[in-house]
Design an enzyme around this catalytic site. Structure first.
Site, short mmCIF file in Angstrom:
data_model
loop_
_atom_site.label_atom_id
_atom_site.label_comp_id
_atom_site.label_asym_id
_atom_site.label_seq_id
_atom_site.Cartn_x
_atom_site.Cartn_y
_atom_site.Cartn_z
N LEU A 1 0.93 -0.92 0.04
CA LEU A 1 -0.40 -0.25 0.01
C LEU A 1 0.67 0.87 -0.68
O LEU A 1 0.83 1.87 0.89
CB LEU A 1 -0.94 -0.35 1.39
N HIS A 2 1.25 1.21 -0.87
CA HIS A 2 2.40 2.48 -1.06
C HIS A 2 2.37 3.51 -0.46
O HIS A 2 2.04 4.61 0.20
CB HIS A 2 3.25 2.40 -2.41
N ASP A 3 0.87 4.34 -2.15
CA ASP A 3 0.93 5.27 -1.95
C ASP A 3 -0.01 6.34 -0.35
O ASP A 3 -0.05 6.95 -0.31
CB ASP A 3 -0.45 5.30 -3.15
#
Ligand code: BDR
Ligand code: CA
Length: 310
Positions: free
Chosen positions: A239-241
């Site tokens: 869930l980078h962003d």
């Protein structure tokens, strides 16, 4: 208290999840989405943003920005986000009509209007923010700061052994941002790969019975499949962003360390984010690098809010 946010995105799959998270966060006042190339060409990223906003019933404006890195040529790969940037859910498309004001000009104007109340969250290459800082260097003192998804300081890269995609794409832009004097918090692979979404999550979204839930589940499944192939040991997709949004709204979820940070521009180490051992005389560390995350607290908030939309 609400925080004014501009989301600067290269709207691919996890950018879309970040946008949904913002839409569902009462702590955030989203002023606009500024769009850049990155996961997909600018035209697709713009179309994806506008389509997502329609489906999320978000009415804030969308501004178009950079089509390419500051000095390099961009090549696209659809491996993680699809050729359309959204898991082939929409197909390659034209940019729909949008406001003619350039993204970087909008960022400059809003920084003067809102000052320290405004945070820019970047979830793509930092080209738009760099352009804004070059247009008006006084922004560095005016803005509240930037929270940037990018980099890999103590963790391996995801494009090369050393480099993370957003910084790899435009390391010159990253250095412009890092050395501008703007307070920057870097949310890199050091923390984002500790926050994961799994098939069980998309199954719940699909089973919710909502069209929006199904749409999100379908394009996120593409991302999950790519992760399964490339990083089978991770048991999910990162869930980078969304974590960059989470850290902007809840900085208490990350622990940061101040660095004199620099993005390498040489071919053999392009995009590597590493300590600059020769900072200018008297300079203070320029980037707060997140090295630990309260993954549980963030993921609980992310899933509860996003699922509230379905
Ligand atoms: C970053 O690169 C893009 O593929 C993602 O959207 C994220 O912003 C992860 O390295
Ligand atoms: Ca992104």
């Amino acid at each position: 208290m609400t925080r004014k946010i501009i989301l600067d995105a290269d709207t691919g799959i996890d950018d879309a999840l970040a946008l949904a998270y913002l839409a569902a966060s009462p702590e955030a006042e989203l002023l606009a989405v500024t769009v850049t190339y990155g996961n997909t060409p600018l035209s697709n990223a713009l179309r994806n943003t506008i389509e997502l906003m329609k489906r999320l019933q978000l009415t804030v404006p969308v501004y178009s920005g950079a089509e390419a890195p500051m000095v390099r040529t961009k090549r696209y790969s659809g491996a993680f986000h699809g050729e359309d940037g959204l898991g082939e859910s929409l197909g390659v498309g034209e940019a729909p009509p949008h406001t003619p004001i350039r993204a970087s000009d909008f960022i400059v104007e809003q920084a003067h209007r809102h000052g320290k109340d405004l945070t820019v969250v970047t979830t793509g290459p930092m080209t738009n923010l760099a352009e804004a800082l070059l247009t008006d260097p006084s922004l560095a003192d005016k803005l509240g700061g930037a929270v940037c998804m990018g980099g890999a300081v103590a963790a391996p890269g995801n494009v090369t052994k050393f480099a993370e995609a957003n910084v790899f794409m435009d390391p010159e832009a990253a250095n412009t941002v890092f050395t501008s004097g703007l307070p920057v918090m870097l949310i890199g692979l050091d923390v984002t790969r500790k926050t994961l979404l799994t098939e069980a999550d998309t199954r719940r979204w699909r089973d919710s019975g909502s069209g929006l839930g199904r749409f999100f589940a379908d394009f996120t499944a593409f991302y999950l499949d790519a992760y399964k192939r490339h990083y089978p040991y991770l048991k999910g997709c990162a869930l980078h962003d969304p974590l960059a949004v989470g850290a902007a709204l809840h900085p208490e979820w990350v622990r940061t360390v101040p660095f004199f940070l620099h993005a390498e521009t040489d071919d053999d180490s392009r995009g590597r984010t590493i300590e600059n051992l020769f900072p200018p005389e008297g300079a203070r560390p320029n980037v707060e690098v997140a090295l630990q995350v309260e993954a549980e607290a963030f993921m609980k908030d992310f899933f509860a809010k996003v699922e509230g939309l379905f």
